[in-house]
Design an enzyme around this catalytic site. Structure first.
Site, PDB file in Angstrom:
ATOM      1  N   VAL A 302      23.631  38.157  36.585  1.00  0.00           N
ATOM      2  CA  VAL A 302      24.231  39.620  36.279  1.00  0.00           C
ATOM      3  C   VAL A 302      25.488  40.195  37.040  1.00  0.00           C
ATOM      4  O   VAL A 302      25.284  41.372  37.122  1.00  0.00           O
ATOM      5  CB  VAL A 302      22.941  40.521  36.150  1.00  0.00           C
ATOM      6  CG1 VAL A 302      21.779  40.091  35.071  1.00  0.00           C
ATOM      7  CG2 VAL A 302      22.143  40.412  37.503  1.00  0.00           C
ATOM      8  N   ARG A 304      29.192  38.909  37.723  1.00  0.00           N
ATOM      9  CA  ARG A 304      30.286  38.733  36.940  1.00  0.00           C
ATOM     10  C   ARG A 304      30.517  37.204  36.294  1.00  0.00           C
ATOM     11  O   ARG A 304      30.339  36.251  37.193  1.00  0.00           O
ATOM     12  CB  ARG A 304      31.657  39.068  37.816  1.00  0.00           C
ATOM     13  CG  ARG A 304      31.864  40.439  38.043  1.00  0.00           C
ATOM     14  CD  ARG A 304      32.250  41.120  36.659  1.00  0.00           C
ATOM     15  NE  ARG A 304      32.291  42.736  36.801  1.00  0.00           N
ATOM     16  CZ  ARG A 304      31.439  43.624  36.576  1.00  0.00           C
ATOM     17  NH1 ARG A 304      30.055  43.415  36.378  1.00  0.00           N
ATOM     18  NH2 ARG A 304      31.819  44.964  36.660  1.00  0.00           N
ATOM     19  N   GLU A 333      34.919  38.962  28.008  1.00  0.00           N
ATOM     20  CA  GLU A 333      33.953  39.917  27.354  1.00  0.00           C
ATOM     21  C   GLU A 333      34.420  40.591  26.457  1.00  0.00           C
ATOM     22  O   GLU A 333      35.640  41.408  26.511  1.00  0.00           O
ATOM     23  CB  GLU A 333      33.101  40.813  28.162  1.00  0.00           C
ATOM     24  CG  GLU A 333      32.466  39.984  29.468  1.00  0.00           C
ATOM     25  CD  GLU A 333      31.375  40.871  30.220  1.00  0.00           C
ATOM     26  OE1 GLU A 333      31.453  41.884  30.341  1.00  0.00           O
ATOM     27  OE2 GLU A 333      30.783  40.188  31.128  1.00  0.00           O
ATOM     28  N   HIS A 352      26.224  42.169  28.419  1.00  0.00           N
ATOM     29  CA  HIS A 352      26.502  43.073  29.635  1.00  0.00           C
ATOM     30  C   HIS A 352      25.560  44.155  29.575  1.00  0.00           C
ATOM     31  O   HIS A 352      26.076  45.518  29.519  1.00  0.00           O
ATOM     32  CB  HIS A 352      27.832  43.313  29.844  1.00  0.00           C
ATOM     33  CG  HIS A 352      28.571  43.803  31.044  1.00  0.00           C
ATOM     34  ND1 HIS A 352      29.625  43.608  31.619  1.00  0.00           N
ATOM     35  CD2 HIS A 352      27.692  44.495  32.020  1.00  0.00           C
ATOM     36  CE1 HIS A 352      29.756  43.829  32.992  1.00  0.00           C
ATOM     37  NE2 HIS A 352      28.771  44.613  33.094  1.00  0.00           N
TER      38      HIS A 352
HETATM   39  N1  LIG Z   1      25.557  43.256  34.616  1.00  0.00           N
HETATM   40  C1  LIG Z   1      25.844  44.422  35.037  1.00  0.00           C
HETATM   41  O1  LIG Z   1      25.694  45.420  34.375  1.00  0.00           O
HETATM   42  C2  LIG Z   1      25.912  44.853  36.687  1.00  0.00           C
HETATM   43  C3  LIG Z   1      25.437  46.056  37.266  1.00  0.00           C
HETATM   44  C4  LIG Z   1      25.583  46.436  38.432  1.00  0.00           C
HETATM   45  C5  LIG Z   1      26.348  45.366  39.197  1.00  0.00           C
HETATM   46  N2  LIG Z   1      26.905  44.268  38.855  1.00  0.00           N
HETATM   47  C6  LIG Z   1      27.929  43.274  39.577  1.00  0.00           C
HETATM   48  O2  LIG Z   1      27.034  42.830  40.535  1.00  0.00           O
HETATM   49  C7  LIG Z   1      27.564  42.305  41.693  1.00  0.00           C
HETATM   50  C8  LIG Z   1      26.827  42.880  42.879  1.00  0.00           C
HETATM   51  O3  LIG Z   1      26.702  44.326  42.828  1.00  0.00           O
HETATM   52  P1  LIG Z   1      26.492  45.138  44.152  1.00  0.00           P
HETATM   53  O4  LIG Z   1      26.436  46.405  43.812  1.00  0.00           O
HETATM   54  O5  LIG Z   1      24.955  44.334  44.644  1.00  0.00           O
HETATM   55  O6  LIG Z   1      27.539  44.916  45.220  1.00  0.00           O
HETATM   56  P2  LIG Z   1      27.441  44.654  46.606  1.00  0.00           P
HETATM   57  O7  LIG Z   1      28.837  44.668  47.308  1.00  0.00           O
HETATM   58  O8  LIG Z   1      26.619  45.789  47.315  1.00  0.00           O
HETATM   59  O9  LIG Z   1      26.997  43.250  47.068  1.00  0.00           O
HETATM   60  C9  LIG Z   1      27.679  42.050  47.048  1.00  0.00           C
HETATM   61  C10 LIG Z   1      27.253  41.159  48.124  1.00  0.00           C
HETATM   62  O10 LIG Z   1      27.975  39.816  47.748  1.00  0.00           O
HETATM   63  C11 LIG Z   1      28.143  39.140  49.089  1.00  0.00           C
HETATM   64  N3  LIG Z   1      29.257  38.378  49.123  1.00  0.00           N
HETATM   65  C12 LIG Z   1      30.351  38.377  49.106  1.00  0.00           C
HETATM   66  N4  LIG Z   1      31.057  37.173  49.074  1.00  0.00           N
HETATM   67  C13 LIG Z   1      29.995  36.340  48.981  1.00  0.00           C
HETATM   68  C14 LIG Z   1      29.994  34.836  49.008  1.00  0.00           C
HETATM   69  N5  LIG Z   1      31.136  34.020  48.911  1.00  0.00           N
HETATM   70  N6  LIG Z   1      28.818  34.475  49.028  1.00  0.00           N
HETATM   71  C15 LIG Z   1      27.600  35.033  48.915  1.00  0.00           C
HETATM   72  N7  LIG Z   1      27.662  36.245  49.024  1.00  0.00           N
HETATM   73  C16 LIG Z   1      28.676  37.203  49.048  1.00  0.00           C
HETATM   74  C17 LIG Z   1      28.606  40.671  49.885  1.00  0.00           C
HETATM   75  O11 LIG Z   1      28.705  40.211  51.224  1.00  0.00           O
HETATM   76  C18 LIG Z   1      27.783  41.623  49.439  1.00  0.00           C
HETATM   77  O12 LIG Z   1      26.718  41.880  50.273  1.00  0.00           O
HETATM   78  C19 LIG Z   1      28.870  43.074  41.353  1.00  0.00           C
HETATM   79  O13 LIG Z   1      29.937  42.124  40.897  1.00  0.00           O
HETATM   80  C20 LIG Z   1      28.797  44.175  40.342  1.00  0.00           C
HETATM   81  O14 LIG Z   1      30.020  44.573  39.521  1.00  0.00           O
HETATM   82  C21 LIG Z   1      26.864  43.991  37.564  1.00  0.00           C
HETATM   83  O1  LIG Z   2      29.710  46.783  37.360  1.00  0.00           O
HETATM   84  C1  LIG Z   2      28.801  47.633  36.886  1.00  0.00           C
HETATM   85  O2  LIG Z   2      28.564  48.584  37.382  1.00  0.00           O
HETATM   86  C2  LIG Z   2      28.305  47.034  35.857  1.00  0.00           C
HETATM   87  O3  LIG Z   2      28.804  45.674  35.599  1.00  0.00           O
HETATM   88  C3  LIG Z   2      27.939  47.552  34.573  1.00  0.00           C
HETATM   89  O4  LIG Z   2      29.132  47.856  33.851  1.00  0.00           O
HETATM   90  P1  LIG Z   2      29.100  48.990  32.392  1.00  0.00           P
HETATM   91  O5  LIG Z   2      29.104  50.421  32.892  1.00  0.00           O
HETATM   92  O6  LIG Z   2      30.354  48.588  31.716  1.00  0.00           O
HETATM   93  O7  LIG Z   2      27.696  48.826  31.704  1.00  0.00           O
END
Ligand SMILES: NC(=O)c1ccc[n+]([C@@H]2O[C@H](COP(=O)([O-])OP(=O)(O)OC[C@H]3O[C@@H](n4cnc5c(N)ncnc54)[C@H](O)[C@@H]3O)[C@@H](O)[C@H]2O)c1
Ligand SMILES: O=C(O)[C@H](O)COP(=O)(O)O
Length: 617
Positions: A302, A304, A333, A352
């Site tokens: 979930v 990227r 996407e 997503h």
């Molecule tokens: N699917 C969705 O709708 C959705 C929603 C929220 C966040 N996200 C995505 O989820 C990811 C994480 O979000 P977050 O808010 O927890 O970010 P965050 O920055 O709080 O956490 C990311 C973590 O990954 C770690 N990291 C960096 N490089 C690494 C590596 N090589 N190996 C292991 N760990 C590593 C970092 O140290 C950090 O602790 C982001 O890519 C964000 O865009 C997706």
């Molecule tokens: O990075 C994010 O916050 C999530 O991937 C959510 O993306 P969205 O706002 O398009 O749902």
């Protein structure tokens, strides 16, 4: 006290004399170039007051905000993707708001120049063209969510456009979606649902696997990853995590063991991915890593799409190495309609949806609306991801030290061993200046930037550095050491960056106290690395660096130089430091390009060489 210092002072201290002086300077247009005034206005001043509307300005809608501001137009905000009502209400109290959902790129290009701020989610590409089209009017881009990979930050910075995001409000939603996919995948819910709707009652085919007692590897232990870990513990799973930069005590508190990448993927029954997409993490799940996993492993993503090599995942699914995958995110996407991955029978997909709960969307909407309104008012924003706001004269004096601070941080984080988390960072400034005449906020921010940016998708600047450090559990302390020098002309003599109690992948960087220690200074305007652990060196911090620890003996420079020369690797600098004659020595070699793996291995194979590491500056 210099004007530059005034502009680095705490911007929240509205009544401070330093800030008052800074504001007074900025209020004198005859002495301030327009470009600087505009940059500053995005941070501190009321935009309408700071940027009066020229009579020739096209299409500017004039609405009144009250008698006091009767001549000021309200800012205009374009909301390009669905935003929760609560956020729209916040925006409407301050600005004229137009919601134009589902615009084509051409429609956005045609419209954007009429707005002061643009708000998007992940579906709108805020490209260089969009930012160019908005140039002159568009001053803020709000990303209603975490990932800012759809915004061209460089172009935004160049256009003097502040980008803010909403990094916290959808964390729980994303974590819950991860858990939903985990449970649904383990029990074949989506496949069984589709089969039953097609008239097939297949109880034997869809026998699942249990979660309790199974090992879940969380890859990326940040905001979302740690929330997934908490929930998985509640399901009775054994949780391990890989995140080279996460504090071990945070993981311990949740009951997760921090392990290496190799150990995590080898031991896991389930792998849940939560690392950002960076050059280091791009396609980190590939044929090689799938090969090292248990046969029958199940994978959830979930974060990227780009962290997985999607073709390799299809191969791993076809061979049965990976039993199932549940994916919310994709390299492209939406993914192509004929995507083998999406159509694979052992893959569960969602479009997503990680952040898409009613609660998260309301939270994100408020978080982004407040950030955008604050930015339009000219306030400092805690969630700014770029902020071109340091005036030219400050930068011209501090520029080489800014670069030195960032490079020391960048080198230090690369020296941290995979399994060890960074607990504390100490920055020591040696300076002949009166402490009051040296504001170190920018330098501290740059050390944070150097440490955080190579390992995260977070962009760090003067505005968000302290916030980012706090969010990541990074304790940064500062110390000033007086340098007894005849002149305080140069702002600093040296900067030391010390990472306390971490393991290093290069033992030579560890000082007597057990910390990774690097010291640098500026020579002839260029940052130089002058101390590594207990060793004194002198190498210009440009290009890339090879650090090599060896037994001090004649001929070492020639041997290493030969190996690099044979492979056409240009050496820009070479410096040797030792603790005492005939004992251990460190060689610091500046190289213009990254040597091939075999070339580095040849250096490592020289009998006197005890260890080496390649670092990008
Ligand atoms: N699917 C969705 O709708 C959705 C929603 C929220 C966040 N996200 C995505 O989820 C990811 C994480 O979000 P977050 O808010 O927890 O970010 P965050 O920055 O709080 O956490 C990311 C973590 O990954 C770690 N990291 C960096 N490089 C690494 C590596 N090589 N190996 C292991 N760990 C590593 C970092 O140290 C950090 O602790 C982001 O890519 C964000 O865009 C997706
Ligand atoms: O990075 C994010 O916050 C999530 O991937 C959510 O993306 P969205 O706002 O398009 O749902």
């Amino acid at each position: 006290m210099s004007a530059s210092r005034a502009l680095l002072s705490n911007p929240h201290a509205g009544a401070s004399p330093t800030l008052a002086r800074a504001r007074a300077r900025l209020a004198a247009p005859s002495t301030i170039p327009f470009a600087r005034l505009r940059i500053r206005s995005a941070i501190l001043s009321s935009p309408a007051a700071a940027a009066p509307v020229a009579t020739s300005e096209p299409k500017r809608r004039i609405s009144r905000t009250g008698s006091d501001a009767s001549l000021r137009p309200k800012p205009a905000v374009l909301v390009a993707e669905k935003l929760g009502e609560a956020g729209l209400d916040v925006l409407r109290q301050f600005a004229d708001v137009e919601c134009a959902y589902g615009m084509s790129p051409a429609e956005l290009l045609a419209k954007v120049a009429q707005f002061d701020a643009l708000i998007v989610r992940s579906g709108t590409k805020v490209t260089r063209e969009v930012l160019e089209a908005g140039r002159g009017r568009l001053r803020v881009v709000g990303r209603a969510g975490v990932g800012i990979d759809n915004v061209d930050l460089q172009a935004a910075t160049e256009a003097g456009c502040l980008v803010v995001n909403a990094p916290t409000a959808n964390t729980v939603a994303a974590a819950e979606h991860g858990i939903a996919l985990l449970a649904s995948m383990a029990r074949n819910v989506s496949q069984a649902d589709a089969a039953l709707k097609a008239g097939k009652w297949q109880r034997t085919k869809y026998v699942g696997v249990s979660l309790v007692g199974k090992t879940l590897a969380i890859m990326g232990f940040g905001k979302v990853g740690s929330e997934v870990a908490r929930r998985a513990k509640g399901l009775g799973m054994h949780v391990i995590a890989h995140d080279p930069y996460a504090p071990a005590d945070k993981a311990r508190a949740i009951g997760a063991d921090l392990v290496s990448f190799e150990e995590a993927i080898a031991k896991a029954d389930f792998i849940s991915i939560h690392m950002p997409l960076t050059p280091t993490t791009s396609k980190v799940f590939n044929d090689e890593s799938f090969g090292k996993m248990k046969t029958g492993v199940q994978i959830i993503n979930v974060a990227r799409g780009g962290v997985i090599d999607e073709d390799a995942l299809v191969r791993a699914l076809d061979s049965g190495k990976v039993a199932q995958a549940a994916l919310d995110v994709f390299t492209a996407e939406p993914p192509p309609k004929d995507s083998k991955l999406v159509l694979h029978e052992n893959v569960t997909v969602t479009p997503h949806l990680g952040a898409s709960t009613v609660e998260a969307q309301e939270g994100v909407a408020i978080e982004i609306a407040e950030a955008v309104v604050g930015a339009l008012r000219g306030e400092l924003s805690a969630t700014a991801v770029n902020a071109p706001m340091v005036p030219a004269e400050v930068l011209s004096e501090l520029a080489p030290y800014v670069s030195l601070a960032e490079k020391l941080g960048r080198l230090a984080v690369q020296l941290v061993a995979g399994e060890s988390g960074i607990k504390g960072v100490k920055v020591v400034y040696t300076s002949a200046r009166d402490p009051d005449d040296l504001d170190t906020r920018l330098l501290r921010a740059m050390v944070t930037k150097g440490i955080v940016e190579p390992v995260s998708s977070t962009f760090v600047n003067l505005v968000n550095a302290d916030y980012t450090a706090k969010q990541r559990g990074l304790r940064i302390t500062e110390e000033r050491v007086s340098h007894d020098s005849a002149t305080a002309e140069a702002p600093l003599e040296s900067i030391q960056v010390r990472l306390s109690h971490v393991q290093s992948k290069f033992a030579g960087a560890i000082s007597d106290g057990g910390d990774i220690v690097l010291v640098g200074r500026v020579k002839y305007g260029v940052p130089h690395l002058t101390v590594v652990g207990p060793y004194e060196v002198d190498v210009s911090m440009e290009g890339n660096l090879i650090l090599c620890r060896q037994i001090d003996q004649p001929g070492m420079i020639g041997k290493v130089g030969n190996i690099l020369g044979q492979k056409n690797v240009n050496v820009s600098f070479m410096s040797v430091g030792r603790t005492s004659r005939g004992k251990q020595a460190i060689m610091a070699i500046g190289v213009d390009e990254e040597p091939e793996k075999e070339t580095l291995e040849k250096i490592g194979a020289i009998p006197a060489v005890e260890e080496f590491v390649f670092l990008e500056l």
